[in-house]
Design an enzyme around this catalytic site. Structure first.
Site: not given
Ligand code: AMP
Ligand code: MG
Length: 491
Positions: A88, A109, A121, A172, A179, A250
């Site tokens: 995302g 990232k 965002d 990164r 995953r 994930d």
């Molecule tokens: P995480 O908790 O960082 O492992 O992310 C879980 C999911 O949320 C993944 O699909 C990420 O790509 C999405 N995600 C986390 N932060 C953001 C962000 N700021 N904007 C868009 N997607 C996000």
């Molecule tokens: Mg993640």
């Protein structure tokens, strides 16, 4: 200066990803660059140009040969399944071949909104970017498999979290970003062809030793191999008191690397129930639960791969179940090996597990600092001069007083001198770890534009096993008024 891209993931079928160009940022500034890693990746640093590097690592310019994509994946988050998560806010530029001939992903990232962003965002605040930078590099130098940090760039833009924060992009590096959730993405769609394609890609990339395995066993062996690496990884985490904090499927890599450093943290005083993450209200991902959760994640992986194990579903379930049930034994052996090393025990004996558990109990009751206890035990291996400093780490020392002679009796059967044992122990028991309060202080200063504390911490953590004269303060746990009990993902 940028190494040549190999592009493997981007050549997989279209439904594995969405093409995505990083979104332009206002005023990028390079705030951290990992020269040593860049060199191993084949960057030509004699041609290093900061301005060019800043454009690349901010995503403002896509290096030649890259084909940026956002990867598709699903995942169980805190036990609940989301069939479509995906990158995302991350973009995979492509893979490069490092100096050892291994493929390495290069990912930005915080690169902006992608087709997977949902309500997010697409950006990352500076704090979490620097936290991941520090912690992933610290894990690497401690010899624990992990993604790495190549660069951090501030964007000159603000991102809104609990408060407005400076935005940043982390570059990164991973042996891949595949995953458990990548398998689940296709598994949950009953897209068996894609699951097989993904499994073949994973075997070729991470488990080439399975290429010769007959097809009827190959994929089950893949599950076993992934489980083995993940069991070893979590055992290593347990050995340094690392709490990942969001062990969602994930965030569980197929290669066996630590990935997605969110609200992760290192435990200070030993308490198996320790939880830092503010969103982990039920303690699902507490220190002590990490192995059990990993097994749960492996069961989800097995489900996603099920049709590959046997054409008969019942038979496939039986075979997969047997593998996943074997986790307990695999993990127990990995953990015991890690803990034996930490205590200087090179020749396994039957009573070792009981001895280790007795130490854990003494640390728990005595509220002793996990890292310093093991480090000081190294000194105690040399002789009794170190004992007073060890006992001083315990609020109640009856347990450790009773335990020490038992351990010494055990050490007497090692064929090594006290000094040799101490040397071995010091090579696996870090003196410096990224302590939460120090990390938080470095991040707060950086948010104000002062990167000096970040740089200092980065330098210290580059040599976690060495005594660093003048830097004793960084070995210490937080004073009561500095202690950090909660960490935030900040995503
Ligand atoms: P995480 O908790 O960082 O492992 O992310 C879980 C999911 O949320 C993944 O699909 C990420 O790509 C999405 N995600 C986390 N932060 C953001 C962000 N700021 N904007 C868009 N997607 C996000
Ligand atoms: Mg993640």
């Amino acid at each position: 200066m940028f190494p040549t891209f190999t592009l493997r993931y981007a050549r997989l079928p279209d439904r594995f990803f969405e093409p995505f160009t990083p979104v332009h940022v206002e005023k990028p500034e390079l705030v951290a660059f990992n020269r040593e890693l860049a060199e191993t990746l084949g960057f030509d640093l004699s041609a290093f140009n900061e301005q060019e590097a800043t454009e690349w690592f901010s995503g403002n310019e896509v290096p030649e040969g890259a084909e940026p994509i956002a990867q598709a994946y699903a995942g169980h988050q805190f036990g609940g399944f989301s069939p479509r998560l995906g990158d995302g806010r991350a973009v995979l530029l492509g893979e490069v071949t490092d100096r050892d001939g291994r493929l390495r992903d290069i990912q930005l990232k915080g690169a902006g909104r992608t087709p997977f962003s949902r309500g997010g965002d697409g950006r990352a605040p500076l704090g979490p970017v620097l936290r991941e930078y520090l912690l992933s590099e610290a894990m690497h130098v401690m010899g624990i498999p992990t993604t790495r940090a190549l660069a951090a760039v501030t964007t000159g833009e603000r991102v809104m979290r609990r408060m407005p924060e400076p935005g940043a992009v982390l570059t990164r590096v991973a042996s891949s970003h595949i995953r458990v959730g990548t398998f689940q993405y296709f598994g949950s769609r009953h897209d068996v062809e894609a699951v097989r394609t993904l499994a073949d890609h994973v075997i070729e990339r991470h488990y080439p030793e399975l290429l010769d395995t007959p097809e009827q066993d190959r994929y089950l062996d893949l599950l076993k191999a992934i489980q083995q690496r993940q069991a070893q990884l979590v055992a290593r985490w347990m050995g340094v008191g690392f709490i990942h904090g969001v062990m969602n499927t994930d965030n569980t890599s197929i290669s066996g690397e630590t990935i997605d450093f969110g609200p992760c943290a290192f435990m200070e005083r030993y308490d198996p129930g320790t939880v830092f993450s503010s969103i982990d209200t039920n303690g699902r991902y507490a220190y002590v639960n990490q192995p059990v959760i990993l097994q749960w994640n492996m069961a989800r992986l097995a489900e996603a791969m099920l049709p590959l194990f046997d054409s008969d579903e019942q038979r496939a379930i039986e075979r997969a179940t047997e593998v996943v049930q074997g986790f307990a034994e695999t993990y127990a052996a990995a953990w015991l090996a890690v803990m034996r090393d930490k205590l200087g025990l090179s020749q396994p004996e039957d009573g070792d597990q009981v001895l280790i558990e007795a130490l854990q109990e003494a640390m728990r009751v005595g509220r002793a600092d996990f890292t310093l206890t093991f480090r000081q035990l190294g000194e105690c291996a040399r002789g009794e001069d170190g004992d007073a400093a060890l006992l001083a780490l315990f609020e109640q020392d009856a347990g450790i007083r009773e335990w020490l002679p038992r351990w010494r009796e055990r050490l007497a059967r090692e064929q090594a001198s006290g000094d040799e044992i101490a040397r071995r122990m010091h090579a696996v028991n870090p003196l410096y770890i990224p302590r939460n309060h120090q990390v938080e202080q470095a991040l707060s200063a950086a948010a104000e534009g002062d990167f000096a504390p970040f740089e200092t911490l980065r330098e210290i953590l580059a040599h976690p096993f060495d005594e660093q004269p003048g830097r004793e303060a960084w070995t210490l746990p937080a004073a009561p008024d500095e202690a950090v009990f909660r960490t935030f993902c900040g995503t």
